[in-house]
Design a protein around this motif. Structure first.
Motif, mmCIF file in Angstrom:
data_model
loop_
_atom_site.group_PDB
_atom_site.id
_atom_site.type_symbol
_atom_site.label_atom_id
_atom_site.label_comp_id
_atom_site.label_asym_id
_atom_site.label_seq_id
_atom_site.Cartn_x
_atom_site.Cartn_y
_atom_site.Cartn_z
ATOM 1 N N UNK A 4 29.402 41.850 34.836
ATOM 2 C CA UNK A 4 28.840 43.467 34.814
ATOM 3 C C UNK A 4 28.588 43.867 36.286
ATOM 4 N N UNK A 5 28.869 42.816 37.248
ATOM 5 C CA UNK A 5 28.490 43.544 38.628
ATOM 6 C C UNK A 5 29.932 44.094 39.260
ATOM 7 N N UNK A 6 30.912 43.467 38.912
ATOM 8 C CA UNK A 6 32.190 43.936 39.372
ATOM 9 C C UNK A 6 33.181 44.431 38.291
ATOM 10 N N UNK A 7 33.796 45.641 38.921
ATOM 11 C CA UNK A 7 34.961 46.232 38.023
ATOM 12 C C UNK A 7 36.304 45.359 38.417
ATOM 13 N N UNK A 8 36.503 44.804 39.296
ATOM 14 C CA UNK A 8 37.897 44.156 39.910
ATOM 15 C C UNK A 8 37.374 42.706 40.365
ATOM 16 N N UNK A 9 38.481 42.078 39.915
ATOM 17 C CA UNK A 9 38.512 40.549 40.608
ATOM 18 C C UNK A 9 39.852 40.570 41.190
ATOM 19 N N UNK A 10 39.788 40.227 42.525
ATOM 20 C CA UNK A 10 41.237 40.259 43.056
ATOM 21 C C UNK A 10 41.319 38.664 43.816
ATOM 22 N N UNK A 11 42.399 37.935 42.988
ATOM 23 C CA UNK A 11 42.399 36.694 43.520
ATOM 24 C C UNK A 11 43.670 36.557 44.603
ATOM 25 N N UNK A 63 43.466 41.222 39.583
ATOM 26 C CA UNK A 63 44.657 41.410 40.254
ATOM 27 C C UNK A 63 44.943 40.339 40.908
ATOM 28 N N UNK A 64 46.145 39.847 41.574
ATOM 29 C CA UNK A 64 46.559 38.780 42.329
ATOM 30 C C UNK A 64 47.389 39.216 43.520
ATOM 31 N N UNK A 65 46.862 38.813 44.511
ATOM 32 C CA UNK A 65 47.479 39.069 45.735
ATOM 33 C C UNK A 65 48.171 37.699 46.259
ATOM 34 N N UNK A 66 49.428 37.525 45.707
ATOM 35 C CA UNK A 66 50.009 36.384 46.162
ATOM 36 C C UNK A 66 51.359 36.413 47.020
ATOM 37 N N UNK A 67 51.350 37.634 47.956
ATOM 38 C CA UNK A 67 52.231 37.870 49.052
ATOM 39 C C UNK A 67 51.630 38.385 50.063
ATOM 40 N N UNK A 115 34.968 41.670 43.452
ATOM 41 C CA UNK A 115 34.921 40.482 43.929
ATOM 42 C C UNK A 115 36.252 39.724 44.288
ATOM 43 N N UNK A 116 36.268 39.233 45.444
ATOM 44 C CA UNK A 116 37.651 38.502 45.962
ATOM 45 C C UNK A 116 37.284 36.893 45.860
ATOM 46 N N UNK A 117 38.343 36.447 45.200
ATOM 47 C CA UNK A 117 38.333 34.807 45.160
ATOM 48 C C UNK A 117 39.625 34.465 45.883
ATOM 49 N N UNK A 118 39.357 33.717 46.934
ATOM 50 C CA UNK A 118 40.303 33.213 47.881
ATOM 51 C C UNK A 118 40.538 31.687 47.410
ATOM 52 N N UNK A 119 41.709 31.494 47.050
ATOM 53 C CA UNK A 119 42.290 29.873 46.642
ATOM 54 C C UNK A 119 43.025 29.513 47.887
ATOM 55 N N UNK A 120 42.513 28.490 48.258
ATOM 56 C CA UNK A 120 43.600 27.452 48.872
ATOM 57 C C UNK A 120 43.253 26.032 48.881
ATOM 58 N N UNK A 121 43.986 25.242 48.249
ATOM 59 C CA UNK A 121 43.777 23.747 48.525
ATOM 60 C C UNK A 121 43.538 23.348 49.904
ATOM 61 N N UNK A 122 44.582 23.641 50.753
ATOM 62 C CA UNK A 122 44.745 22.916 52.043
ATOM 63 C C UNK A 122 43.555 23.808 52.891
ATOM 64 N N UNK A 123 43.350 25.115 52.608
ATOM 65 C CA UNK A 123 42.572 25.879 53.238
ATOM 66 C C UNK A 123 43.051 26.489 54.579
ATOM 67 N N UNK A 124 44.401 26.398 54.876
ATOM 68 C CA UNK A 124 45.015 26.938 56.062
ATOM 69 C C UNK A 124 46.149 27.621 55.738
ATOM 70 N N UNK A 125 46.481 27.809 54.301
ATOM 71 C CA UNK A 125 47.836 28.557 53.960
ATOM 72 C C UNK A 125 47.917 30.079 54.677
#
Ligand code: PA5
Length: 465
Positions: A71-78, A115-119, A138-148
């Motif tokens: 209920x706090x966010x209308x958008x989630x961007x991955x 939404x997914x920003x994968x480029x 809300x933005x969810x930043x995903x990176x295993x290496x943490x450096x991509x």
């Protein structure tokens, strides 16, 4: 879930392109050894992604976080790429409303748009940022290496933007998903105090869909992640046998391997008869390509192995790709994913209301038309001696998708054993990353930067202006 491999076999499509029972029998003892090896590897904790369905703590943490954001966010961007994005796209495409993002808040049950920003395509990036309000996102930043590079560069742009718009509250709009200790994103997360999830160590990007990488955005949009993991667990139980004939993941990998090694089928078409499963087919293509496309064998011989996965979608690609599959080179295996029960049924109207020429359609459902087109296509391919197999899913539910993910992860691990390569590295991808980092001026790669400049200057220019 049901694996039908009749149309892979020589008694159906002939010995030139089909696999014989004898060829499978000859793989029985090797298959049993691989299944035993896998069991032993799991017992010593070497394949942690196969144990994810049982991680109750992870599920509780994700559900608690998703509930706290509800209920706090209308958008989630991955923001992520490769294994840090494709699983999210697969889940969202399969399980959410096909037009989720254009439903109103009520239609989405107050779950956010996804939404997914994968480029790093500036037009796509700018287009999305221009329609989202930071305070609703809300933005969810995903990176295993943490450096991509692709993910981190967008992280830097977005956090600056959020800081400017939201001041000190910007941190409430960020969730990071990364390694527990390693990498720049973990260091920044610890310093800034962002909400964060851990990608368990030993779980590589393309095997991470059932970690917070895929599960957080799933839970945020109302997907039943417990059922997803139950599906995965079900498949684990179904694929325990050391006997090739009683272990579908092992059998599937043996069939692909034999068709590659003995019948020269080096292209694997993954063709769901469902638009909703198109994202899962893309997810599979990355899993297969990055895991199996390798220069070196485990004995360090140069082998340049791997079959090329291609996504097609039924019925759409019957009108685009199928001509090639039917009459082009005999270098392909087609895998169909068919769905037994769609959620909705839609009927073509009554005879009286339509033209005589097309009255044969009346009374048929779109579901039946889809199924007739699938059956017709796989039969036609078999009649042309084109190997194909079918995975039949009961439905498109969280439980079925969990089964599918686990089945293909396991199958890819087995395939890696047959192909005798390291399934879990990606040296080819690393080489490209290093070149990009050198060109972007990362100091560790200064030498490489010089080499690249010399190479680029020396390149003969063969082009038209
Ligand atoms: O499967 C993989 O390991 C890759 O596709 C990675 O997911 C991809 O390169 C992104 O890496 P990272 O998650 O470290 O940003």
């Amino acid at each position: 879930m049901h694996l039908d491999f009749n149309n892979m076999m020589s008694d159906v499509i002939g010995p030139e392109h089909g696999i014989t029972e004898q060829e499978l029998k000859e793989l029985e003892s090797l298959s049993a050894k691989y299944a035993k090896d896998l069991k032993e590897e799991r017992a010593r904790g070497a394949l942690p992604f196969l144990e994810l369905p049982y991680d109750k703590g992870m599920v509780a943490e994700i559900l608690e976080a998703a509930a706290s954001f509800k209920g706090k966010f209308k958008n989630l961007v991955i923001v992520g790429i490769g294994g840090s994005a494709l699983g999210n796209i697969a889940i969202h495409t399969a399980l959410n409303h096909p037009f989720h993002n254009i439903l109103d808040d009520k239609g989405r049950n107050n779950f956010p748009r996804i939404f997914v920003l994968d480029n790093v395509d500036p037009e796509r990036f700018s287009g999305l940022m221009s329609i989202l309000k930071p305070e609703d996102t809300l933005f969810n930043f995903i990176t295993k290496s943490g450096t991509t590079v692709e993910t981190i560069s967008q992280f830097l742009i977005i956090t600056k933007l959020l800081r400017e718009k939201l001041g000190g509250r910007y941190k409430e709009h960020i969730v990071t998903t990364t390694d527990a200790e390693k990498g720049t994103l973990r260091a920044i997360t610890n310093r800034e105090g962002f909400k964060s999830f851990v990608i368990p160590s030993g779980v590589g990007g393309r095997y991470s869909v059932l970690t917070p990488v895929g599960l957080f955005s799933a839970a945020m949009s109302g997907v039943d992640i417990v059922r997803l993991l139950e599906g995965a667990s079900f498949m684990n139980t179904a694929c325990q046998s050391f006997d090739l004939w009683n272990n579908p993941a092992l059998m599937s990998s043996a069939l692909y391997f034999l068709s590659y090694a003995k019948k020269s089928k080096n292209i694997l078409i993954m063709m769901p008869y469902s638009s909703q499963l198109s994202g899962a087919a893309d997810w599979f293509c990355q899993l297969w390509a990055e895991s199996l496309g390798k220069r070196l064998s485990l004995n360090k011989e140069v082998i340049h192995t791997g079959s090329t996965p291609v996504r097609a979608v039924g019925v759409v690609d019957q009108h685009s790709q199928l001509q090639l599959y039917m009459e082009g080179p005999y270098d392909k295996v087609v895998t169909f994913w068919a769905v037994k029960q769609f959620k909705n049924t839609f009927f073509v109207p009554d005879k009286d209301t339509i033209d005589k020429d097309i009255s044969y359609l009346s009374g048929h459902s779109l579901n039946y038309i889809m199924s007739a087109e699938f059956e017709g296509t796989r039969l036609a391919l078999a009649e042309q001696k084109r190997p194909n197999c079918t995975v039949l899913l009961e439905d498109i539910s969280a439980f079925s998708l969990g089964k599918l993910f686990y089945f293909y992860e396991l199958q890819t691990v087995y395939a890696g054993k047959f192909f005798n390569i390291n399934t879990f590295d990606q040296p080819g991808v690393e080489a490209g990353k290093i070149n990009a980092l050198a060109m972007l001026g990362k100091s560790d790669y200064a030498e490489r930067n010089k080499e690249i400049s010399i190479k680029l200057q020396g390149t003969i220019k063969r082009y038209f202006i």
